[in-house]
Write a protein that holds these residues in place. Sequence first.
Motif, short mmCIF file in Angstrom:
data_model
loop_
_atom_site.label_atom_id
_atom_site.label_comp_id
_atom_site.label_asym_id
_atom_site.label_seq_id
_atom_site.Cartn_x
_atom_site.Cartn_y
_atom_site.Cartn_z
N GLU B 101 -20.82 131.02 -38.87
CA GLU B 101 -21.18 131.25 -37.49
C GLU B 101 -21.71 132.80 -37.42
O GLU B 101 -20.86 133.62 -38.12
CB GLU B 101 -19.79 131.35 -36.64
CG GLU B 101 -20.04 131.42 -35.05
CD GLU B 101 -20.95 130.79 -34.55
OE1 GLU B 101 -21.79 131.01 -33.45
OE2 GLU B 101 -21.24 129.58 -34.80
N GLY B 102 -22.70 133.08 -37.00
CA GLY B 102 -23.29 134.35 -36.92
C GLY B 102 -24.24 134.51 -38.34
O GLY B 102 -24.50 135.64 -38.54
N ASP B 103 -24.62 133.33 -38.80
CA ASP B 103 -25.63 133.83 -40.03
C ASP B 103 -27.14 134.15 -39.64
O ASP B 103 -28.03 134.58 -40.12
CB ASP B 103 -25.75 132.58 -40.82
CG ASP B 103 -25.94 131.19 -40.23
OD1 ASP B 103 -26.28 131.32 -38.87
OD2 ASP B 103 -25.98 130.19 -40.80
N LEU B 104 -27.27 134.10 -38.28
CA LEU B 104 -28.56 134.28 -37.65
C LEU B 104 -28.90 135.93 -37.89
O LEU B 104 -29.79 136.44 -38.37
CB LEU B 104 -28.55 134.09 -36.20
CG LEU B 104 -29.80 134.75 -35.55
CD1 LEU B 104 -31.23 134.26 -36.10
CD2 LEU B 104 -29.80 134.53 -34.07
N ILE B 105 -27.47 136.65 -37.51
CA ILE B 105 -27.63 138.00 -37.47
C ILE B 105 -27.98 138.51 -39.11
O ILE B 105 -28.49 139.47 -39.40
CB ILE B 105 -26.18 138.68 -36.98
CG1 ILE B 105 -26.25 138.20 -35.74
CG2 ILE B 105 -26.19 140.44 -37.37
CD1 ILE B 105 -27.04 138.98 -34.66
N VAL B 106 -26.88 137.76 -40.01
CA VAL B 106 -27.01 138.16 -41.35
C VAL B 106 -28.44 138.00 -42.04
O VAL B 106 -29.12 138.71 -42.68
CB VAL B 106 -25.84 137.27 -42.16
CG1 VAL B 106 -26.15 137.61 -43.64
CG2 VAL B 106 -24.65 137.67 -41.81
#
Lengths: 384, 304
Positions: B101-106
Amino acid sequence: MSSVLPIGPFHPALKEAAFFKLEVEGEKIVGGDVKFGYMHRGIEDLATKKSYHSNIFLAERVCGICSTVHSTCYSQTVEALMNIDPPERAKYIRTIVFETERLASHLLWFGVGMHEIGYDTAYMYMWREREHVLGILEAVCGKRVNLGINTLGGVRRDITPDNEGLIKTKLDLVERAVKKIEGLLNEDRVLKARVKDVGILPKDEAEKLCVVGPTARGSGVDIDVRRDDPYAAYPNIEFEVPVEEKGDVLSRVLVRFRELLESIKIIRQAMNDLPGGPLALDKLPLPKVGEAFGRVEAHRGELVYYVKSDGTNRPERVKIRTPSVVNNNSLLPMLLGETIADAPIILASIDPCFSCTDRVTLVDTKKNVERTVTLSDLRRGRTS
Amino acid sequence: MNSILEILVALLVYPGFLFSFAVGGIFYWLYRKVRARFQARRGPPWYQFFVDLIKLFSKESIIPYSAGGSLMVLAPTLSLTSLLLVAAMMPVGSGSLVEFEGDLIVALYFLALPALAMVIAGISSGSPYGSVGSGREVSMMVGYEIPYALSALTVGFSIRSLSLSSIVGYQLENGAFFLKYPLATAAFLLCLLPKISRRPFDAPEADTEIIAGPLTEYSGLLLGLFELANCLKWFVIPAFAVTLFFGGGANIVEFLVKCLGLVLLLSVIDIIHPRYRVDQGFKFFIKWALPLALIDFVRSLILP
C-alpha cells in the motif's frame, strides 16, 4: 561571480574551429573574447607564387560554400587589370551560377540554424531540398561544390538546352520548398520564441562595426553590391534588396528567406534573357603594371579582392577581405546579455565562415610574444 | 530454495531487468528509427543500441582530475537502480514483483531520482558544461515534477488508494482514467517529455549548446550505465503512464501495445519541435501543465 564557458575550438555548435571564451553568470553571458586563427592556410601568400590562371583554382578553394563567389570576384578583378570585358553570355552564366550557389548557401544556412535550436527535422528537410540546387550546379558546372566554371575572360561551360529544362523543373521544386520555410517561420511558435528579440544588433551599432551582407540588412543597413555597384549581368536584372529593421536573429532569418525568393527570381530572369554568343575570349593580354580592386556581394556580404600586378604572369599581391572578417566582430556585442542557450543561434545567425577569415599570428617562442601580421607589415616586407 | 530462485528469475529476467532492458532498447531503437524516417534518413538497425553498449562497456572510463570521483560513479548507478526498482513495482500483466500500500508514492520518488542523478553527474564532473546542464536540469525539475506528481496523485485520490495494483484493478473494471481525467492525463503526458529529455524540453542535454550537458565528461563503462538507464527510461516512464492513465494491461501484450502507442506519440512530438530555452520550458510547465493538473486534482478531491 562569473565563470568561463568555452565554446570551441571544437564544439557541436561550430562547424569550423574558432574559440569563443564566454564569461557567464549562471546562464547569462556577461563578457567574452573571440579568438580565430585555427584554420590559417596562407592562401594570400600562395597566390603570389602561382600564375593568374592557376589562382582561379586557389581562389575557389578559399571557402567551400562560396567557391564561385571567390573565383568570380578574382576573375573580375584580374579582368579589370587586363582591361578586358568578358562576353555577355559568360556574364549571364556567371550570374546564374552565382545565384544558384546563393540558394545552396542559404538553404545550408537554414539547415544549420535549425540544427542549432534543436530542430533537426527541419534541418534534414532543408538539406534534402538543397540537393535539387546542387543538382542544378552539377548539371551546369559538372561539379557540386568547387564549381570551376569561371576562367579569365569568360566561363568554361555552356548552359545547354537540356540543362535549361532541368534548371526550370528543379527551380520549381526549390521554390515549393522555400514556400514551406515561409509556413515554418510564420506558424511555429517554439521557433519564433527562440529567434525573436534575440541577439539584437541595432542599426547604429551595425554601421559602426561596418557589418556587411544579410547581417547588415537585418539591422536596417541598406547595402548590396549587386545593386550599388553592379557587376556581371546584374545591371540588366531587376531584383529587390530585402531589408529588415529590427536587428534580431529573426530579421536576419527573414532577410535570408526573402533573398532565397529573389535569387530564384534572378535565375529565372537570367535564363529568359540568356544572350547568345561565345563563352570566353580567345586571347588574353598580360596584366598591365598596376593594381585593381574588385568586389561582389557574396552570400555572407561584400567580398573584396585587391590584386597588384608587376607586369609578369604572377600577381605581386593578392588581398582577400572576406565578409566574415567584418561580421565576426559583431558577434560579441550581440552575445552580451543573452543566455548560453541563445549563443549557438546567434553565432550561426551571421553565417560565419572561419577558414576564409583566419590571418596568421607569429609567436616568438624565445621571447614569448605574439604578433599579428598586418597588411602594412606585409607591404613593408615586400618593399624592403 | 525454489522460491528464492523464482524471485531471482523474476528480478533479473522477467519481468525484471533483462525484460525491461530489452523492451526499452527496442523502444529506443523505434524512436530513433521513426525519427530517421521522418527526416528522410535510413536510421540505425535494431541492434544498434546493444552494440553501442557493448562498445561502451569495453572502453576505459576516464574520471577527470577535477571531478568528484565517488559521486561521479554513484550517479549512473543511482539512476539505474531507481529505474529498475520502479520496473519491479510496475504491475505488468499478472501482477508486480513488489506490492504494498503506498507504492505509488515510492514509485514517484524513484522516478524523480534519474533526474537527480543527472544533476549529481553534472556537478561532480567538474566541467562547466556539466554545471550548466545541472542547473538547467534542476530548473526543469522544479517546473515539471509538481504537475507530474499532482496528476499522478489525482488517480490515487480518486479511488482513495495509493497502491498501483488497485489503480490498475479499478481501471480494468471501470474503464481507463484518461477518460475520467483528461486534463490530468494531458499534464502527465507533457511531463513525460522532459522526463526522458526529449524536444522541446531537452535543454539540459542540448548538444549544440552545452555538448552533452551533465554527461560531457562521462566515458566508457559509466557512460554505458547512463545509456542503460536512458534505455530503461524508454520503457519505465511510458509504462508508468500506461499503468496510471491507460488502464495497464490484462496481459503483457496489451500492456506493451499501449506502451508502444505512447512511445510513438512522444517520438512524433520530439520530431516536430525545436528546442525550448530552459526558461521558456519552465514557464510552459508553470503556465500550462500545472493548471491542467491542478484542475483535475481538485476535481478528484471533491468528486472521487
